[in-house]
Motif scaffolding. Structure first.
Motif, mmCIF file in Angstrom:
data_model
loop_
_atom_site.group_PDB
_atom_site.id
_atom_site.type_symbol
_atom_site.label_atom_id
_atom_site.label_comp_id
_atom_site.label_asym_id
_atom_site.label_seq_id
_atom_site.Cartn_x
_atom_site.Cartn_y
_atom_site.Cartn_z
ATOM 1 N N ILE B 25 0.776 -1.336 -0.245
ATOM 2 C CA ILE B 25 -0.022 -0.074 -0.009
ATOM 3 C C ILE B 25 0.848 1.346 -0.086
ATOM 4 O O ILE B 25 0.647 2.222 -0.831
ATOM 5 C CB ILE B 25 -0.895 -0.052 1.367
ATOM 6 N N LEU B 26 1.723 1.164 0.886
ATOM 7 C CA LEU B 26 2.877 2.391 1.166
ATOM 8 C C LEU B 26 3.359 2.752 -0.248
ATOM 9 O O LEU B 26 3.572 3.909 -0.639
ATOM 10 C CB LEU B 26 3.627 2.356 2.209
ATOM 11 N N GLU B 27 3.893 1.590 -0.859
ATOM 12 C CA GLU B 27 4.812 1.719 -2.022
ATOM 13 C C GLU B 27 4.003 2.354 -2.945
ATOM 14 O O GLU B 27 4.263 3.385 -3.915
ATOM 15 C CB GLU B 27 5.276 0.362 -2.580
ATOM 16 N N GLU B 28 2.816 1.913 -3.088
ATOM 17 C CA GLU B 28 1.696 2.435 -4.239
ATOM 18 C C GLU B 28 1.464 3.890 -4.055
ATOM 19 O O GLU B 28 1.340 4.638 -4.932
ATOM 20 C CB GLU B 28 0.383 1.696 -4.354
ATOM 21 N N VAL B 29 1.179 4.108 -2.807
ATOM 22 C CA VAL B 29 0.945 5.773 -2.416
ATOM 23 C C VAL B 29 2.159 6.488 -2.663
ATOM 24 O O VAL B 29 2.018 7.586 -3.385
ATOM 25 C CB VAL B 29 0.729 5.667 -0.987
ATOM 26 N N ARG B 30 3.232 5.837 -2.629
ATOM 27 C CA ARG B 30 4.545 6.808 -2.660
ATOM 28 C C ARG B 30 4.802 7.225 -4.243
ATOM 29 O O ARG B 30 5.423 8.276 -4.609
ATOM 30 C CB ARG B 30 5.679 6.173 -2.008
ATOM 31 N N LYS B 31 4.063 5.980 -5.022
ATOM 32 C CA LYS B 31 4.455 6.370 -6.470
ATOM 33 C C LYS B 31 3.316 7.479 -6.907
ATOM 34 O O LYS B 31 3.121 7.579 -8.150
ATOM 35 C CB LYS B 31 4.007 4.970 -7.048
ATOM 36 N N GLU B 45 -3.501 -2.069 11.941
ATOM 37 C CA GLU B 45 -2.935 -1.993 10.796
ATOM 38 C C GLU B 45 -2.977 -0.508 10.150
ATOM 39 O O GLU B 45 -1.895 0.044 9.699
ATOM 40 C CB GLU B 45 -3.901 -2.703 9.467
ATOM 41 N N GLN B 46 -4.000 0.201 10.732
ATOM 42 C CA GLN B 46 -4.043 1.604 10.260
ATOM 43 C C GLN B 46 -2.701 2.360 11.067
ATOM 44 O O GLN B 46 -1.908 2.996 10.514
ATOM 45 C CB GLN B 46 -5.213 2.384 10.690
ATOM 46 N N ALA B 47 -2.521 2.013 12.311
ATOM 47 C CA ALA B 47 -1.634 2.468 13.270
ATOM 48 C C ALA B 47 -0.313 2.036 12.665
ATOM 49 O O ALA B 47 0.662 2.959 12.563
ATOM 50 C CB ALA B 47 -1.528 2.006 14.592
ATOM 51 N N LYS B 48 -0.043 0.847 12.244
ATOM 52 C CA LYS B 48 1.173 0.412 11.529
ATOM 53 C C LYS B 48 1.488 1.045 10.580
ATOM 54 O O LYS B 48 2.680 1.436 10.171
ATOM 55 C CB LYS B 48 1.211 -1.106 11.222
ATOM 56 N N LEU B 49 0.541 1.410 9.480
ATOM 57 C CA LEU B 49 0.900 2.070 8.318
ATOM 58 C C LEU B 49 1.141 3.501 8.620
ATOM 59 O O LEU B 49 2.145 4.181 7.819
ATOM 60 C CB LEU B 49 -0.578 2.197 7.443
ATOM 61 N N ILE B 50 0.738 4.182 9.723
ATOM 62 C CA ILE B 50 0.960 5.542 9.994
ATOM 63 C C ILE B 50 2.586 5.403 10.615
ATOM 64 O O ILE B 50 3.301 6.289 10.030
ATOM 65 C CB ILE B 50 0.124 6.088 11.096
ATOM 66 N N GLU B 51 2.785 4.335 11.413
ATOM 67 C CA GLU B 51 4.202 4.146 11.708
ATOM 68 C C GLU B 51 5.204 4.070 10.355
ATOM 69 O O GLU B 51 6.183 4.939 10.232
ATOM 70 C CB GLU B 51 4.528 3.206 12.349
ATOM 71 N N MET B 52 5.050 3.258 9.474
ATOM 72 C CA MET B 52 5.788 3.040 8.438
ATOM 73 C C MET B 52 5.770 4.282 7.286
ATOM 74 O O MET B 52 6.702 4.610 6.870
ATOM 75 C CB MET B 52 5.000 2.067 7.418
ATOM 76 N N THR B 53 4.659 4.881 7.382
ATOM 77 C CA THR B 53 4.705 6.326 6.710
ATOM 78 C C THR B 53 5.800 7.249 7.157
ATOM 79 O O THR B 53 6.477 7.829 6.222
ATOM 80 C CB THR B 53 3.238 6.844 6.542
ATOM 81 N N MET B 54 5.663 7.457 8.411
ATOM 82 C CA MET B 54 6.424 8.302 9.272
ATOM 83 C C MET B 54 7.943 8.091 8.824
ATOM 84 O O MET B 54 8.667 8.976 8.756
ATOM 85 C CB MET B 54 6.100 8.411 10.576
ATOM 86 N N LYS B 56 9.117 6.932 6.343
ATOM 87 C CA LYS B 56 9.211 7.442 4.761
ATOM 88 C C LYS B 56 9.156 8.922 4.289
ATOM 89 O O LYS B 56 9.383 9.324 3.359
ATOM 90 C CB LYS B 56 8.363 6.754 3.730
ATOM 91 N N VAL B 57 8.563 9.693 5.523
ATOM 92 C CA VAL B 57 8.297 11.251 5.351
ATOM 93 C C VAL B 57 9.633 11.951 5.098
ATOM 94 O O VAL B 57 10.453 11.659 5.700
ATOM 95 C CB VAL B 57 7.515 11.634 6.393
ATOM 96 N N ASN B 58 9.582 12.809 4.104
ATOM 97 C CA ASN B 58 10.818 13.510 3.512
ATOM 98 C C ASN B 58 10.276 14.804 2.839
ATOM 99 O O ASN B 58 9.135 15.108 3.006
ATOM 100 C CB ASN B 58 11.853 12.743 3.073
ATOM 101 N N SER B 62 4.988 14.046 2.048
ATOM 102 C CA SER B 62 4.728 14.611 3.152
ATOM 103 C C SER B 62 3.853 13.681 4.006
ATOM 104 O O SER B 62 3.732 13.928 4.953
ATOM 105 C CB SER B 62 4.223 15.934 2.909
ATOM 106 N N GLY B 63 3.267 12.452 3.295
ATOM 107 C CA GLY B 63 2.676 11.548 4.096
ATOM 108 C C GLY B 63 1.410 11.090 3.484
ATOM 109 O O GLY B 63 1.436 11.325 2.254
ATOM 110 N N ILE B 64 0.624 10.642 4.198
ATOM 111 C CA ILE B 64 -0.711 9.939 3.383
ATOM 112 C C ILE B 64 -2.120 10.791 3.915
ATOM 113 O O ILE B 64 -1.941 11.162 4.978
ATOM 114 C CB ILE B 64 -0.722 8.488 3.740
ATOM 115 N N GLU B 65 -2.900 10.472 3.255
ATOM 116 C CA GLU B 65 -4.147 10.770 3.836
ATOM 117 C C GLU B 65 -4.935 9.339 3.779
ATOM 118 O O GLU B 65 -5.063 8.883 2.719
ATOM 119 C CB GLU B 65 -5.004 11.914 2.624
#
Ligand SMILES: Nc1nc2c(ncn2[C@@H]2O[C@H](COP(=O)(O)OP(=O)(O)OP(=O)(O)O)[C@@H](O)[C@H]2O)c(=O)[nH]1
Ligand SMILES: [Mg+2]
Lengths: 211, 115
Positions: B25-31, B45-54, B56-58, B62-65
């Motif tokens: 999911i995160l890879e697709e969103v980053r693309k 899973e939502q919390a884990k996804l937020i952690e994984m997003t953080m 990658k933030v640079n 800037s992150g996900i919605e």
């Protein structure tokens, strides 16, 4: 936890006085640190950290241990944990508007991402949570819903506090109807409004022995 | 202006473990992709996804919605496993998708077609 802490926790539990770790969670700027300071001031004459209108002011967990809250004959000893605000996005440009220069803003953003991770991980170390929301804002945000879902999944006792009721746009009733199954306490952490209601709820909710 | 939204079936994600699923999911969103997940994420899973997003933030990302409704009723398996799942989850890059309105039953989001 050291042996002494374990032992005293055990002794306290026998004599009906509980010692619990309580985290304050919520989105950035909800007033978590202001609330932590208010609680620590009221019961320990001390503060926990700096509050600021700039979001992501708290970027590391900060703790104040062994705060004793008294309610009549009952009392509750808490290790109070103030957490960094949780967000799904952190854009350093947002900090420029508060007068930070580019380098400071980028540094703040980087630290803020680490803070979010630390806050989420800390859920594992807690016995209860105060979920703090800004009652002038829409409660139906992903961050609120994700935190709430995690508290439910972990079966952690929690209280929702609707903060900033001193402000004009505040609608704590919206928050109550948004989460009808949960206890919602309207407060102003800044002005110390309804803190007695919050303390009563804390001692009742967090003082209970859990299986 | 063309906007692409990817609808991801339950089958596609169920074939992956939790870690792989969130990574995907995160890879697709980053693309730059916007995903609609037929089977929503659990709160963990939502919390884990937020952690994984953080992680990658640079300056560029800037992150996900993310938008998901938790289901009030749990189905049999949900109760058995003690997990509450979102009925559906929408996730995309924070600079492309913005929530404009949200309440108990309605989510209104706009997709920004720049870039
Ligand atoms: N009017 C009003 N303002 C408040 C209240 N509580 C906090 N604030 C203000 O809201 C802003 C944010 O407060 P903080 O305590 O720093 O918020 P926080 O949740 O710790 O924020 P982060 O650490 O960035 O996640 C500050 O300007 C506070 O003075 C309140 O009850 N009423
Ligand atoms: Mg703070």
């Amino acid at each position: 936890m050291g042996i002494f802490d374990k032992l005293s926790g055990w002794l306290l539990s026998i004599f009906g006085k509980r010692h619990v770790a309580i985290g304050i969670y919520g989105p950035p700027n909800a007033g978590k640190t202001t609330l932590a300071n208010r609680i620590a001031m009221d019961w320990a004459g001390d503060v926990v950290g700096e509050s600021s209108e700039v979001p992501h002011e708290t970027r590391k967990i900060q703790k104040k241990d062994r705060i004793v809250i008294k309610q009549g004959k009952a009392s509750l000893t808490i290790d109070l944990v103030d957490t960094p605000g949780i967000a799904t996005k952190i854009d350093y440009h947002d900090f420029l508007e508060y007068g930070l220069d580019e380098e400071e803003a980028k540094k703040r953003a980087k630290e803020a991402t680490e803070g979010v991770i630390e806050a989420i991980k800390w859920l594992d170390n807690l016995d209860g949570v105060i979920l703090l929301m800004d009652s002038t804002k829409n409660p139906f945000t992903q961050v609120n819903i994700t935190i709430l879902g995690n508290l439910e999944a972990r079966e952690l006792p929690f209280i929702i506090a609707a903060n900033k009721i001193d402000l004009n746009g505040s609608t704590p009733a919206t928050l109550k109807s948004a989460f009808p199954k949960h206890e919602v306490v309207p407060i102003s952490a800044l002005n110390g409004v309804n803190m007695d209601l919050l303390y009563e709820a804390m001692v009742r909710k967090f003082g209970k022995k859990r299986k | 202006m063309e906007i692409k939204v990817n609808f991801i079936s339950q089958e596609k994600l169920n074939g992956l473990g939790e870690q792989e699923k969130l990574k995907f999911i995160l890879e697709e969103v980053r693309k730059g992709q916007i995903l609609v997940l037929e089977q929503g994420l659990t709160a963990e899973e939502q919390a884990k996804l937020i952690e994984m997003t953080m992680e990658k933030v640079n300056e560029k990302f800037s992150g996900i919605e993310m938008e998901s409704y938790m289901s009030e009723k749990q189905n049999f398996w949900g109760r058995l496993l003690g997990k509450k799942r979102a009925r559906m989850t929408i996730v995309g890059p924070a600079d492309k998708i913005k929530t404009v309105y949200r309440d108990k039953d309605v989510i209104k989001a706009v997709i920004v077609g720049k870039r």
